[in-house]
Design a protein around this motif. Structure first.
Motif, short mmCIF file in Angstrom:
data_model
loop_
_atom_site.label_atom_id
_atom_site.label_comp_id
_atom_site.label_asym_id
_atom_site.label_seq_id
_atom_site.Cartn_x
_atom_site.Cartn_y
_atom_site.Cartn_z
N GLY A 181 27.15 11.67 61.20
CA GLY A 181 27.70 10.47 60.58
C GLY A 181 27.54 10.46 59.08
N GLY A 182 26.55 11.18 58.56
CA GLY A 182 26.32 11.24 57.12
C GLY A 182 26.74 12.55 56.52
N SER A 236 26.40 15.53 57.68
CA SER A 236 25.38 16.57 57.90
C SER A 236 24.43 16.73 56.72
CB SER A 236 26.06 17.91 58.22
OG SER A 236 26.90 17.79 59.35
N GLY A 237 24.15 15.62 56.04
CA GLY A 237 23.20 15.68 54.93
C GLY A 237 23.74 16.30 53.66
N LYS A 238 25.06 16.43 53.55
CA LYS A 238 25.67 17.10 52.39
C LYS A 238 26.12 16.15 51.30
CE LYS A 238 25.42 21.25 54.19
NZ LYS A 238 24.79 20.90 55.48
N LEU A 239 26.02 14.85 51.51
CA LEU A 239 26.46 13.90 50.50
C LEU A 239 25.54 13.93 49.28
CD1 LEU A 239 27.36 10.79 52.69
CD2 LEU A 239 28.96 12.31 51.51
N ILE A 240 26.13 13.75 48.11
CA ILE A 240 25.36 13.68 46.86
C ILE A 240 25.91 12.55 46.00
CG2 ILE A 240 24.79 16.14 46.86
CD1 ILE A 240 27.00 16.54 44.77
N SER A 241 25.14 12.19 44.98
CA SER A 241 25.56 11.14 44.07
C SER A 241 26.83 11.55 43.34
CB SER A 241 24.44 10.87 43.05
OG SER A 241 24.85 9.93 42.10
N ILE A 285 33.10 10.66 46.25
CA ILE A 285 34.00 9.59 46.66
C ILE A 285 34.22 9.73 48.16
CG2 ILE A 285 36.26 8.54 46.37
CD1 ILE A 285 34.46 8.34 43.92
N VAL A 286 33.92 8.68 48.90
CA VAL A 286 33.97 8.74 50.36
C VAL A 286 34.80 7.60 50.92
CG1 VAL A 286 31.70 9.84 50.47
CG2 VAL A 286 31.87 7.35 50.62
N SER A 287 35.19 7.77 52.18
CA SER A 287 35.80 6.70 52.96
C SER A 287 34.83 6.29 54.04
CB SER A 287 37.11 7.16 53.59
OG SER A 287 38.09 7.39 52.60
N VAL A 288 34.77 5.00 54.31
CA VAL A 288 33.88 4.48 55.34
C VAL A 288 34.69 4.25 56.62
CG1 VAL A 288 32.29 2.64 56.00
CG2 VAL A 288 32.41 3.40 53.61
N ILE A 289 34.30 4.92 57.69
CA ILE A 289 35.01 4.80 58.96
C ILE A 289 34.23 3.84 59.86
CG2 ILE A 289 35.88 6.05 60.97
CD1 ILE A 289 35.90 8.57 59.26
N HIS A 301 30.62 5.77 60.02
CA HIS A 301 30.66 7.19 59.69
C HIS A 301 31.17 7.33 58.26
CE1 HIS A 301 29.93 9.33 63.58
NE2 HIS A 301 30.11 8.10 64.00
N ILE A 302 30.75 8.38 57.60
CA ILE A 302 31.16 8.65 56.23
C ILE A 302 31.98 9.93 56.18
CG2 ILE A 302 30.39 9.03 53.86
CD1 ILE A 302 29.64 6.31 54.88
N SER A 303 33.15 9.86 55.54
CA SER A 303 33.97 11.06 55.35
C SER A 303 34.15 11.31 53.86
CB SER A 303 35.33 10.91 56.03
OG SER A 303 36.07 9.86 55.45
N LEU A 304 33.99 12.55 53.45
CA LEU A 304 34.09 12.91 52.03
C LEU A 304 35.56 13.00 51.63
CD1 LEU A 304 32.67 13.82 49.42
CD2 LEU A 304 32.85 16.18 50.26
N VAL A 305 35.90 12.32 50.54
CA VAL A 305 37.27 12.33 50.02
C VAL A 305 37.38 13.25 48.81
CG1 VAL A 305 39.11 10.93 49.00
CG2 VAL A 305 37.72 10.00 50.85
N TYR A 306 36.43 13.13 47.88
CA TYR A 306 36.52 13.93 46.66
C TYR A 306 35.13 14.19 46.10
CZ TYR A 306 37.44 15.31 41.84
OH TYR A 306 37.45 15.99 40.64
#
Length: 292
Positions: free
Chosen positions: A128-129, A131-136, A139-143, A216-221
């Motif tokens: 949902g995150g 796989s721990g790859k998000l960083i400051s 730009i994400v979309s919230v599902i 869930h979080i999906s990476l946009v940019y």
């Protein structure tokens, strides 16, 4: 060598050295100990990242002997700075303990101006995150799963493009934190929450999703800040359009209230009625049904 073996000469040399020490070196040493200087001292306890105001410090005169060279001496050189380390009351202000900018820890929170909010949402699972790859800066979309209990999984229109400002583990540490086990192996703490920079309307929706739904979080940019801002600007424009549509609906749904007549309208109405009454009273009808 024979000169040094002469007791008389040796005695004279010792006396001369003692006189130099007593009347030259010792006064200089005492003068240095008795000299004073003005320094900046803390009046109230300060925490890391706190801005230093005129109420937090004072200038006092103290002995200059053995004073650190980096101690701050001018009031104006400290006011407006930030505490780079925790400082207690009556502590001297050192140049190494102040900074021109807030502390690097949680620095993103110091940029809030009131127009937007920082809100954290829980990452329900490893996937949902991302796989721990998000960083400051992402730009994400919230599902939203089962959005508004309709059985649908959607990306709310208000949460198409949102900026990530921090990723925090369960211990409150931002980004990935590596710890070393007793056996020498490294262990990485996985993210537990994601902090997003949003408008008040978006914050309300996220709070509802956090309480009632699954996120869930999906990476946009991920890239330059200039391109990231284009996504944020597009989302802000869309939010403005939604607000305008809602305002139009509210205005159209409201029944038109009868306007209260003005004093001039009431006066005109009374005058017309009086004139009509006078005309009626002046009309006479004769026996042959003719008016005169």
């Amino acid at each position: 060598m024979k000169f040094l073996k002469n007791r008389t000469v040796l005695g004279v040399v010792c006396i001369a050295l003692s006189l130099i020490i007593c009347f030259a070196i010792t006064p200089l040493f005492n003068a240095s100990k008795s000299s004073t200087m003005k320094i900046v001292r803390i009046k109230n306890d300060l925490k890391i990242g706190q801005e230093i105001t005129s109420k937090d410090i004072e200038v006092v005169e103290v002995g200059a002997y053995n004073m650190p060279s980096e101690v701050m001496q001018k009031f104006e050189d400290v006011v407006g700075k930030y505490a780079a380390a925790e400082m207690l009351k009556n502590e001297y202000v050192l140049a190494t303990k102040i900074s021109d900018t807030p502390a690097s820890e949680n620095i993103y929170l110091y940029g809030l101006t009131g127009e937007k909010r920082a809100i954290s949402i829980t990452i329900p699972s490893f996937a949902g995150g991302l796989s721990g790859k998000l960083i400051s800066g992402d730009i994400v979309s919230v599902i939203a799963v089962d959005y508004k209990e309709k059985g649908e999984t959607v990306v709310p229109e208000e949460l198409q493009y949102v900026e990530v400002i921090a990723v925090t583990d369960k211990k409150g540490n931002d980004d990935e934190t590596v710890t070393v086990k007793p056996d020498g192996k490294e262990e990485t703490e996985l993210p537990e929450t994601v902090t997003l920079l949003v408008t008040p309307e978006q914050a309300n929706i996220l709070a509802e999703l956090e309480a009632e739904g699954e996120i869930h979080i999906s990476l946009v940019y991920r890239g330059t800040s200039e391109n990231a801002q284009k996504f944020i600007s597009a989302q802000e424009k869309y939010l403005e359009e939604l607000a305008e549509k809602e305002n139009e609906k509210e205005n159209n749904s409201k029944p038109e209230k009868p306007q209260k007549p003005t004093e001039s309208e009431i006066t005109e109405s009374n005058t017309s009625e009086e004139n009509s009454g006078e005309n009626n009273s002046e009309t006479e009808v004769t026996s042959d049904a003719e008016s005169v």
